[in-house]
Design a protein around this motif. Structure first.
Motif, short mmCIF file in Angstrom:
data_model
loop_
_atom_site.label_atom_id
_atom_site.label_comp_id
_atom_site.label_asym_id
_atom_site.label_seq_id
_atom_site.Cartn_x
_atom_site.Cartn_y
_atom_site.Cartn_z
N SER A 14 1.02 -1.37 -0.07
CA SER A 14 -0.03 0.02 0.13
C SER A 14 0.87 1.25 -0.02
O SER A 14 0.59 2.13 -0.39
CB SER A 14 -0.80 0.08 1.30
N VAL A 15 2.00 1.19 0.59
CA VAL A 15 2.98 2.26 0.54
C VAL A 15 3.74 2.30 -0.62
O VAL A 15 3.86 3.30 -1.25
CB VAL A 15 3.83 2.12 1.62
N MET A 16 4.15 1.14 -1.31
CA MET A 16 5.20 1.05 -2.54
C MET A 16 4.23 1.41 -3.58
O MET A 16 4.96 1.92 -4.65
CB MET A 16 5.88 -0.36 -2.33
N PHE A 17 3.28 0.77 -4.05
CA PHE A 17 2.39 0.86 -5.15
C PHE A 17 2.19 2.33 -5.70
O PHE A 17 2.46 2.52 -6.77
CB PHE A 17 1.11 0.05 -4.86
N PRO A 18 1.72 3.26 -4.81
CA PRO A 18 1.42 4.80 -5.26
C PRO A 18 2.92 5.35 -5.64
O PRO A 18 2.60 6.16 -6.38
CB PRO A 18 1.04 5.44 -4.10
N LEU A 19 3.71 4.62 -5.11
CA LEU A 19 5.27 5.39 -5.49
C LEU A 19 5.47 4.91 -6.86
O LEU A 19 6.01 5.74 -7.72
CB LEU A 19 6.34 5.02 -4.60
N PHE A 20 5.16 3.73 -7.36
CA PHE A 20 5.48 3.13 -8.81
C PHE A 20 4.34 4.02 -9.68
O PHE A 20 4.83 4.32 -10.97
CB PHE A 20 5.25 1.84 -8.76
N VAL A 21 2.84 4.28 -9.34
CA VAL A 21 2.08 4.88 -10.07
C VAL A 21 2.80 6.21 -10.34
O VAL A 21 2.54 6.87 -11.27
CB VAL A 21 0.79 5.05 -9.49
N TRP A 22 3.24 6.84 -9.04
CA TRP A 22 3.81 8.32 -9.51
C TRP A 22 4.63 8.40 -10.48
O TRP A 22 4.70 9.03 -11.38
CB TRP A 22 4.37 8.75 -8.11
N ILE A 162 5.24 -6.83 20.54
CA ILE A 162 4.71 -6.40 19.37
C ILE A 162 5.02 -4.86 18.97
O ILE A 162 5.37 -4.49 17.86
CB ILE A 162 3.00 -6.33 19.69
N GLY A 163 5.30 -4.13 19.94
CA GLY A 163 5.90 -2.68 19.75
C GLY A 163 6.88 -2.53 18.96
O GLY A 163 7.09 -1.90 18.12
N ILE A 164 8.04 -3.43 19.53
CA ILE A 164 9.30 -3.41 18.81
C ILE A 164 9.30 -3.77 17.54
O ILE A 164 10.00 -3.24 16.59
CB ILE A 164 10.46 -4.34 19.67
N GLU A 165 8.50 -5.08 17.05
CA GLU A 165 8.59 -5.42 15.81
C GLU A 165 7.74 -4.43 14.79
O GLU A 165 8.23 -4.14 13.83
CB GLU A 165 7.61 -6.89 15.86
N HIS A 166 6.71 -3.95 15.42
CA HIS A 166 5.79 -2.79 14.66
C HIS A 166 6.88 -1.63 14.41
O HIS A 166 6.92 -0.97 13.19
CB HIS A 166 4.88 -2.36 15.43
N TRP A 167 7.67 -1.26 15.41
CA TRP A 167 8.60 -0.19 15.14
C TRP A 167 9.68 -0.32 14.17
O TRP A 167 10.15 0.45 13.16
CB TRP A 167 9.26 0.29 16.43
N PHE A 168 10.29 -1.68 14.16
CA PHE A 168 11.23 -2.11 13.31
C PHE A 168 10.73 -2.21 11.72
O PHE A 168 11.55 -1.66 11.01
CB PHE A 168 11.95 -3.57 13.98
N ILE A 169 9.48 -2.74 11.51
CA ILE A 169 8.96 -2.90 10.30
C ILE A 169 8.92 -1.45 9.81
O ILE A 169 8.99 -1.34 8.58
CB ILE A 169 7.71 -3.73 10.48
N ASN A 170 8.23 -0.61 10.50
CA ASN A 170 8.14 0.92 10.07
C ASN A 170 9.23 1.45 9.61
O ASN A 170 9.39 2.25 8.58
CB ASN A 170 7.33 1.54 11.06
N VAL A 171 10.27 1.50 10.45
CA VAL A 171 11.74 2.09 10.06
C VAL A 171 12.07 1.39 8.89
O VAL A 171 12.58 2.33 7.93
CB VAL A 171 12.75 1.68 11.23
N ILE A 176 13.25 2.03 2.83
CA ILE A 176 12.92 1.49 1.46
C ILE A 176 12.17 2.76 0.77
O ILE A 176 12.58 3.01 -0.35
CB ILE A 176 12.28 0.30 1.52
N ALA A 177 10.92 3.12 1.29
CA ALA A 177 10.16 4.10 0.37
C ALA A 177 11.00 5.54 0.33
O ALA A 177 10.87 6.08 -0.52
CB ALA A 177 9.14 4.57 1.57
#
Length: 427
Positions: A14-22, A162-171, A176-177
């Motif tokens: 959902s984050v990457m797809f709009p970048l490719f469309v752009w 859960i918090g650390i996993e979520h933070w790590f994935i977002n970073v 990448i973005a």
């Protein structure tokens, strides 16, 4: 694959797809010059990312929605400034309000503070290197996530794991973005510079070619005018010099007209051009050239006094002469050229010019009509450039098919003018 992993992949896309469309939209803009693609459209794609991220979260742990919405929010604000940031914030609030939740106001405060921080850093951020940009983005999203997680913390639903996993994935997603965004922006910049350099190169070549082409007849005219100062020459010789000088000036004027035609192909005067007569006139002019090259011109025309297009007759006839002359010169050992005219009862006039010459490669066909492209050793490419411009100017088009050592066929399609058609075959 468990549900959490599937949701993670969907949310990340959902984050990457709009970048490719752009990137796709901007490539279309540069290649096809779409006027409606503007730089402000950058804001549309973070909006799309935010809506998709919130619609497909990684995990739903009430009252928390674990997703990547902060990535497009922070990136959009840093690259687009505070105006884009608050537009994205409004979209996020609207989507979150419609989805519901009992921590709406508290999460809104955290997101507002995140947007304000990103807005304040925007000008500073754009001047930094790639490494510094990645670091700023990572720190900003990590702080926002940590504060948000602890302020809206419910021990029964939110654990440190859960918090650390979520933070790590977002970073990781933010890194990448950011890299993809920078690559896209670099590509845009390179495309812009490439197009600008190409335009400057064409302008310099036009100037050089123009000065060379017009310099020859003007030099000749100057020479003959200087010869006229000799009082010893006879009246007949003087008149001959004057005649040649006038012809050279006419030649210079024709060259200027050709360049102006390329710059502005639209005809100044839209008169009726009788197609049949124009083709006949062109063949008459080229008959001596065809005989010199041992080329026979076969014509298959339908006499039609009301078959015409709207444009400038002189330019159109010159266009036909350029094309046929090139076909004659493509057969150094002689041959035949077949010219047919089909003025049907629909809305098109079709002229076909076929030769049995040396032919062209697909790359040469693609370059036909471009400035300075020619397959002749001493050619300038000006004639075909003007021919394509004239046909385009009257609303027509030229298509070319060719096989090496087999010959070339030009298909000229023109919009027919108004009038009745009475066809009398010519044998």
């Amino acid at each position: 694959m468990d549900l959490y992993t599937k949701n993670l992949i969907i949310s990340f896309l959902s984050v990457m797809f709009p970048l490719f469309v752009w990137q796709l939209f901007y490539l279309l803009h540069y290649n096809y010059q779409f006027k409606w693609v503007k730089r402000w459209m950058f804001a549309i794609f973070p909006i799309l990312s935010i809506i998709l991220c919130m619609t497909f979260p990684i995990a739903l742990l009430q009252p928390l929605l674990l997703d990547f919405r902060r990535i497009p929010l922070i990136l959009g604000t840093l690259y687009g400034g505070y105006k884009v940031g608050f537009v994205l914030l409004a979209v996020m609030f609207s989507t979150r309000y419609l989805m519901g939740g009992d921590v709406f106001y508290l999460s809104s405060i955290i997101l507002i503070l995140t947007t304000i921080c990103a807005s304040l850093l925007s000008n500073y951020y754009l001047k930094k290197s790639l490494k510094q940009k990645v670091l700023i983005n990572s720190v900003l999203i990590l702080i926002s996530l940590i504060i948000g997680s602890f302020l809206i913390n419910k021990p029964e639903t939110f654990t440190m794991k859960i918090g650390i996993e979520h933070w790590f994935i977002n970073v990781i997603g933010m890194v990448i973005a950011t890299l993809l965004t920078e690559i896209i922006l670099i590509n845009f910049d390179l495309l812009h510079k490439s197009m600008k350099a190409k335009k400057l190169d064409v302008a310099s070549q036009l100037a050089a070619s123009f000065s060379h082409e017009i310099g020859n007849p003007l030099t000749a005219t100057k020479g003959f005018i200087q010869l006229l100062s000799d009082e010893k020459i006879s009246i007949e010789t003087r008149n001959q010099y004057l005649k040649i000088a006038a012809q050279e000036l006419d030649h210079a004027i024709n060259i200027i007209d050709d360049y102006l035609t390329f710059a502005n192909p639209a005809p100044k005067n839209r008169d009726k051009i009788p197609i049949f007569e124009s083709i006949q006139r062109g063949i008459e002019v080229l008959t001596p050239v065809a005989e010199e090259h041992n080329v026979k011109i076969n014509i298959s025309l339908l006499k039609n006094n009301n078959c015409f297009v709207l444009g400038e007759r002189k330019k159109f006839e010159q266009c036909l002469i350029y094309i046929v002359k090139n076909r004659i010169e493509s057969m150094p050992n002689g041959g035949e050229i077949n010219i047919t005219l089909d003025c049907n009862r629909t809305s098109n006039i079709n002229i076909t010019i076929q030769d049995k010459g040396i032919g062209m490669t697909q790359r040469q066909i693609d370059q036909l009509g471009e400035p300075f492209f020619t397959t002749k050793e001493n050619g300038t490419g000006l004639g075909m450039m003007v021919a394509f411009s004239v046909i385009k100017g009257i609303g027509g088009k030229i298509e070319v098919e060719s096989l090496q050592e087999k010959g070339t066929t030009f298909y000229i399609n023109l919009p027919v003018g108004q009038g009745d058609r009475h066809l009398d075959p010519i044998v």
